[in-house]
Design an enzyme around this catalytic site. Sequence first.
Site, mmCIF file in Angstrom:
data_model
loop_
_atom_site.group_PDB
_atom_site.id
_atom_site.type_symbol
_atom_site.label_atom_id
_atom_site.label_comp_id
_atom_site.label_asym_id
_atom_site.label_seq_id
_atom_site.Cartn_x
_atom_site.Cartn_y
_atom_site.Cartn_z
ATOM 1 N N SER A 46 31.975 -49.367 34.217
ATOM 2 C CA SER A 46 32.862 -48.904 33.158
ATOM 3 C C SER A 46 33.833 -50.000 32.772
ATOM 4 C CB SER A 46 33.643 -47.673 33.625
ATOM 5 O OG SER A 46 34.582 -47.255 32.658
ATOM 6 N N ASP B 139 32.595 -54.885 31.857
ATOM 7 C CA ASP B 139 32.599 -54.959 30.398
ATOM 8 C C ASP B 139 31.431 -55.852 30.007
ATOM 9 O OD1 ASP B 139 32.968 -55.533 27.709
ATOM 10 O OD2 ASP B 139 35.110 -55.915 27.883
ATOM 11 N N ASN C 98 22.849 -49.116 29.729
ATOM 12 C CA ASN C 98 23.139 -47.945 28.903
ATOM 13 C C ASN C 98 24.260 -48.186 27.898
ATOM 14 O OD1 ASN C 98 23.418 -44.890 28.346
ATOM 15 N ND2 ASN C 98 25.429 -45.428 29.211
ATOM 16 N N SER D 107 16.603 -46.781 21.046
ATOM 17 C CA SER D 107 16.676 -45.660 20.111
ATOM 18 C C SER D 107 15.471 -45.694 19.192
ATOM 19 C CB SER D 107 17.958 -45.760 19.274
ATOM 20 O OG SER D 107 17.942 -44.833 18.208
ATOM 21 N N LYS E 28 19.254 -51.929 18.063
ATOM 22 C CA LYS E 28 18.328 -51.286 18.991
ATOM 23 C C LYS E 28 16.912 -51.852 18.851
ATOM 24 C CE LYS E 28 21.132 -48.605 21.217
ATOM 25 N NZ LYS E 28 21.376 -48.808 22.669
ATOM 26 N N THR F 40 27.195 -37.044 22.019
ATOM 27 C CA THR F 40 27.971 -37.945 22.864
ATOM 28 C C THR F 40 28.846 -38.809 22.001
ATOM 29 O OG1 THR F 40 27.831 -39.636 24.595
ATOM 30 C CG2 THR F 40 26.187 -39.748 22.869
#
Length: 236
Positions: free
Chosen positions: A32, A53, A79, A134, A161, A190
């Site tokens: 994170s 990061d 992700n 995606s 993507k 999300t």
Amino acid sequence: MTTTLITGANKGLGKETARLLLAAGHTVYVGSRDEARGRATADELGARSVQLDVTDDASVTAALAQIEAEGGLDVLVNNAGIALRTGDGGAEALDGPSVLAVFDTNAAGIVRVTEAALPLLRRSANPVVVNVSSALGSFWAVHEPSRPASRFPSIVYGSSKAAVSMITVQYSRAVPEVKFNAVEPGITATELGGGGVESHPGRPAAESAEVVARLATIGPDGPTGTFQEDAGELGW
């Protein structure tokens, strides 16, 4: 014990993927940007946390050094991703700095983290990388009238993507000892981290995480160089 790092995992798809992989017996690092939020999520789930990061070389290096010191890595789930919009959730931002920011996170970020992780992954008996892509980055899907991606213009995010998909294929060729696969998680409700999208429509993240977790738990005979979705392989 399988050890997994998930980037952008303090919320949404990353968090739900972490939950599933913990249930499958993995040791999971919640990566994170915000250290406090990552630690809170890790504490909630019973995972480990690491500040990471994907746009910061020093942060990536430090994160992988921590993971190495604590035992190593078997699975990497790239992700972390963003989409930027103008104003208050308006049209897609097409100015130069916004475009560069999206590509820096969504494409260059994968290369940064993967390069830092490869020395650890090469020591694993079953090294796996899953790149969250995606259908908006699938040339097949955006030309197929039955697919939602064919009716949703996405100049920057979709292009970033598409880059993720090619990065996946090229790594699978260049590093055959590691299995690399891209995943289309489906249209998911999300926030795209940092993207200013507060109410992105779609199915629950917990449902979309299932296909990500499936590819993160493949065995030594699992696929590589593929693009996967719920129903199986997706056309590039």
